[in-house]
Scaffold this active site. Structure first.
Site, PDB file in Angstrom:
ATOM      1  N   GLY A   1     -22.418   2.084  52.676  1.00 32.38           N
ATOM      2  CA  GLY A   1     -22.220   3.032  53.770  1.00 32.38           C
ATOM      3  C   GLY A   1     -22.204   2.333  55.120  1.00 32.38           C
ATOM      4  N   THR A   2     -22.722   1.112  55.165  1.00 31.65           N
ATOM      5  CA  THR A   2     -22.785   0.364  56.423  1.00 31.65           C
ATOM      6  C   THR A   2     -21.385   0.140  56.969  1.00 31.65           C
ATOM      7  OG1 THR A   2     -24.730  -0.766  55.575  1.00 31.65           O
ATOM      8  CG2 THR A   2     -23.621  -1.792  57.456  1.00 31.65           C
TER       9      THR A   2
ATOM     10  N   PRO B   1     -16.455   4.810  54.752  1.00 30.70           N
ATOM     11  CA  PRO B   1     -16.662   4.812  56.204  1.00 30.70           C
ATOM     12  C   PRO B   1     -17.419   6.045  56.688  1.00 30.70           C
ATOM     13  CG  PRO B   1     -14.339   4.401  55.674  1.00 30.70           C
ATOM     14  CD  PRO B   1     -15.023   4.808  54.404  1.00 30.70           C
ATOM     15  N   ASN B   2     -17.261   7.176  55.978  1.00 31.41           N
ATOM     16  CA  ASN B   2     -17.978   8.384  56.405  1.00 31.41           C
ATOM     17  C   ASN B   2     -18.261   9.279  55.201  1.00 31.41           C
ATOM     18  OD1 ASN B   2     -18.928  10.747  57.715  1.00 31.41           O
ATOM     19  ND2 ASN B   2     -17.838  10.102  59.556  1.00 31.41           N
ATOM     20  N   PHE B   3     -19.539   9.541  54.958  1.00 34.05           N
ATOM     21  CA  PHE B   3     -19.929  10.363  53.805  1.00 34.05           C
ATOM     22  C   PHE B   3     -19.919  11.856  54.107  1.00 34.05           C
ATOM     23  CE2 PHE B   3     -21.687   6.385  52.167  1.00 34.05           C
ATOM     24  CZ  PHE B   3     -21.348   6.493  50.828  1.00 34.05           C
TER      25      PHE B   3
ATOM     26  N   HIS C   1     -20.855   8.265  69.597  1.00 35.48           N
ATOM     27  CA  HIS C   1     -22.045   8.045  68.767  1.00 35.48           C
ATOM     28  C   HIS C   1     -23.281   7.828  69.632  1.00 35.48           C
ATOM     29  CE1 HIS C   1     -19.083   7.352  65.564  1.00 35.48           C
ATOM     30  NE2 HIS C   1     -20.072   7.556  64.716  1.00 35.48           N
ATOM     31  N   HIS C   2     -24.446   7.905  68.967  1.00 31.33           N
ATOM     32  CA  HIS C   2     -25.735   7.619  69.608  1.00 31.33           C
ATOM     33  C   HIS C   2     -25.756   6.185  70.125  1.00 31.33           C
ATOM     34  CE1 HIS C   2     -27.040   5.171  66.144  1.00 31.33           C
ATOM     35  NE2 HIS C   2     -26.296   6.012  65.455  1.00 31.33           N
TER      36      HIS C   2
ATOM     37  N   LYS D   1     -26.025   2.765  67.911  1.00 32.39           N
ATOM     38  CA  LYS D   1     -25.001   2.285  66.954  1.00 32.39           C
ATOM     39  C   LYS D   1     -24.539   0.888  67.355  1.00 32.39           C
ATOM     40  CE  LYS D   1     -20.684   3.569  64.659  1.00 32.39           C
ATOM     41  NZ  LYS D   1     -21.176   3.147  63.340  1.00 32.39           N
TER      42      LYS D   1
ATOM     43  N   THR E   1     -15.367   4.920  60.828  1.00 31.77           N
ATOM     44  CA  THR E   1     -14.555   6.131  60.625  1.00 31.77           C
ATOM     45  C   THR E   1     -13.314   6.097  61.509  1.00 31.77           C
ATOM     46  OG1 THR E   1     -16.554   7.366  60.144  1.00 31.77           O
ATOM     47  CG2 THR E   1     -14.609   8.663  60.706  1.00 31.77           C
TER      48      THR E   1
HETATM   49  P1  NAP Z   1     -30.757   1.662  61.312  1.00 30.24           P
HETATM   50  O1  NAP Z   1     -31.559   2.832  61.738  1.00 30.24           O
HETATM   51  O2  NAP Z   1     -30.695   0.445  62.189  1.00 30.24           O
HETATM   52  O3  NAP Z   1     -31.274   1.273  59.855  1.00 30.24           O
HETATM   53  C1  NAP Z   1     -30.896   0.112  59.203  1.00 30.24           C
HETATM   54  C2  NAP Z   1     -32.040  -0.282  58.279  1.00 30.24           C
HETATM   55  O4  NAP Z   1     -31.610  -1.409  57.522  1.00 30.24           O
HETATM   56  C3  NAP Z   1     -33.318  -0.666  59.005  1.00 30.24           C
HETATM   57  O5  NAP Z   1     -34.418  -0.070  58.337  1.00 30.24           O
HETATM   58  C4  NAP Z   1     -33.324  -2.177  58.853  1.00 30.24           C
HETATM   59  O6  NAP Z   1     -34.611  -2.721  58.830  1.00 30.24           O
HETATM   60  C5  NAP Z   1     -32.688  -2.340  57.504  1.00 30.24           C
HETATM   61  N1  NAP Z   1     -32.158  -3.689  57.259  1.00 30.24           N
HETATM   62  C6  NAP Z   1     -31.606  -4.566  58.142  1.00 30.24           C
HETATM   63  N2  NAP Z   1     -31.222  -5.682  57.502  1.00 30.24           N
HETATM   64  C7  NAP Z   1     -31.550  -5.518  56.208  1.00 30.24           C
HETATM   65  C8  NAP Z   1     -31.435  -6.316  55.043  1.00 30.24           C
HETATM   66  N3  NAP Z   1     -30.879  -7.545  55.107  1.00 30.24           N
HETATM   67  N4  NAP Z   1     -31.858  -5.828  53.855  1.00 30.24           N
HETATM   68  C9  NAP Z   1     -32.434  -4.607  53.773  1.00 30.24           C
HETATM   69  N5  NAP Z   1     -32.588  -3.793  54.846  1.00 30.24           N
HETATM   70  C10 NAP Z   1     -32.148  -4.243  56.036  1.00 30.24           C
HETATM   71  O7  NAP Z   1     -29.222   2.085  61.079  1.00 30.24           O
HETATM   72  P2  NAP Z   1     -28.665   3.505  60.578  1.00 30.24           P
HETATM   73  O8  NAP Z   1     -28.389   4.379  61.748  1.00 30.24           O
HETATM   74  O9  NAP Z   1     -29.516   4.010  59.469  1.00 30.24           O
HETATM   75  O10 NAP Z   1     -27.242   3.067  60.022  1.00 30.24           O
HETATM   76  C11 NAP Z   1     -27.104   2.083  59.020  1.00 30.24           C
HETATM   77  C12 NAP Z   1     -25.628   1.748  58.831  1.00 30.24           C
HETATM   78  O11 NAP Z   1     -24.985   2.888  58.256  1.00 30.24           O
HETATM   79  C13 NAP Z   1     -24.875   1.454  60.124  1.00 30.24           C
HETATM   80  O12 NAP Z   1     -23.894   0.454  59.889  1.00 30.24           O
HETATM   81  C14 NAP Z   1     -24.191   2.770  60.442  1.00 30.24           C
HETATM   82  O13 NAP Z   1     -23.023   2.594  61.225  1.00 30.24           O
HETATM   83  C15 NAP Z   1     -23.843   3.224  59.036  1.00 30.24           C
HETATM   84  N6  NAP Z   1     -23.619   4.646  58.864  1.00 30.24           N
HETATM   85  C16 NAP Z   1     -22.692   5.002  57.943  1.00 30.24           C
HETATM   86  C17 NAP Z   1     -22.488   6.323  57.651  1.00 30.24           C
HETATM   87  C18 NAP Z   1     -21.484   6.708  56.606  1.00 30.24           C
HETATM   88  O14 NAP Z   1     -21.273   7.909  56.382  1.00 30.24           O
HETATM   89  N7  NAP Z   1     -20.841   5.741  55.920  1.00 30.24           N
HETATM   90  C19 NAP Z   1     -23.222   7.317  58.303  1.00 30.24           C
HETATM   91  C20 NAP Z   1     -24.161   6.920  59.253  1.00 30.24           C
HETATM   92  C21 NAP Z   1     -24.375   5.579  59.508  1.00 30.24           C
HETATM   93  P3  NAP Z   1     -35.347  -3.171  60.223  1.00 30.24           P
HETATM   94  O15 NAP Z   1     -35.848  -1.878  60.777  1.00 30.24           O
HETATM   95  O16 NAP Z   1     -36.386  -4.113  59.763  1.00 30.24           O
HETATM   96  O17 NAP Z   1     -34.288  -3.790  61.096  1.00 30.24           O
END
Ligand code: NAP
Length: 215
Positions: A70-71, A97-99, A126-127, A130, A137
């Site tokens: 999802g990243t 890209p977007n769930f 976005h917030h 990001k 997306t």
């Molecule tokens: P976030 O709040 O920064 O969370 C990311 C998490 O991943 C944090 O807990 C971080 O830990 C952890 N992390 C970092 N490196 C890691 C590693 N090597 N192994 C395991 N965990 C690790 O970000 P988020 O807002 O949840 O978003 C995460 C990603 O999803 C982003 O790329 C965002 O753009 C994407 N996203 C995708 C969708 C979709 O629908 N596809 C929807 C929303 C978001 P620490 O706190 O220790 O740094």
């Protein structure tokens, strides 16, 4: 299903992991710096950050586990390498890209509308936390529209994830807009991905479209 979850403590992960458990999945969270022991799991999910996701996906594939990414912001070169590894191991690699189902529909509607109104621009909002811009997306939407539509990125407090496709014609404007107000919006798409993952061919699949259509 037993699922490994990279990033389970993040903004998305902390909403998704309990929702997956509530739906009957068993979640093994893997945080930053923790050992990725995935043997015996049915799938791995990654919601981390662009510089971590490819290595996590590689670790899963190398342990014989299919992956849902999802990243956003994983490079095309990294995706090619992961695709080759997934094919070699006969494993699925699903990159979404977007769930949010509404966002998938927005992309479809934009593509259909652009057949009649081909001049399009994308605004993604976005917030402020990001890390990547433009969003995954927005880039996926642009690939489905004619030419190379400009993408405008906004990062402000108060926003979650929002996108507009603007399609302009002489004397008219069509706006297709999707708003994600909370991260619960991603839960049904991730559950669908887990449910249908095994039905996908080995190697890279991008987006939820194919899963929405399959029975
Ligand atoms: P976030 O709040 O920064 O969370 C990311 C998490 O991943 C944090 O807990 C971080 O830990 C952890 N992390 C970092 N490196 C890691 C590693 N090597 N192994 C395991 N965990 C690790 O970000 P988020 O807002 O949840 O978003 C995460 C990603 O999803 C982003 O790329 C965002 O753009 C994407 N996203 C995708 C969708 C979709 O629908 N596809 C929807 C929303 C978001 P620490 O706190 O220790 O740094």
């Amino acid at each position: 299903m037993r699922v490994g979850f990279f990033g389970h403590r993040g903004r998305v992960g902390s909403v998704l992991a309990p929702a997956l458990e509530a739906a009957g999945h068993e979640v093994r969270g893997i945080g930053r710096g923790e050992e990725a022991n995935l043997s015996g799991l049915g799938a791995a999910i990654d919601f981390t950050q662009p510089d971590a996701a490819a290595a996590n996906a590689r670790a899963a594939l190398e342990q014989g586990v299919p992956v849902v990414v999802g990243t956003s912001g994983v490079s095309g070169e990294e995706l090619e390498e992961l695709d080759a590894l997934a094919l070699e191991r006969s494993l699925q690699l699903l990159v979404v890209p977007n769930f949010a189902i509404g966002a998938v529909l927005m992309m479809r509607l934009g593509e259909a509308a652009a057949e009649h109104l081909p001049r399009a621009e994308i605004v993604e909002l976005h917030h402020e936390g990001k890390k990547d811009a433009p969003s995954g997306t927005a880039r996926a939407t642009a690939e489905r529209l004619p030419g190379e539509p400009p993408i405008h990125s906004v990062r402000l407090p108060g926003l979650v994830a929002h996108q507009e496709i603007l399609l302009g014609g002489e004397g008219q404007l069509l706006t297709i807009r999707h708003d994600t107000f909370s991260r619960e919006a991603f839960v049904p798409g991730v559950l669908l991905a887990l449910e249908k993952l095994a039905t996908l061919p080995p190697g890279l699949t991008v987006g939820l479209d194919r899963l929405l259509e399959s029975p």
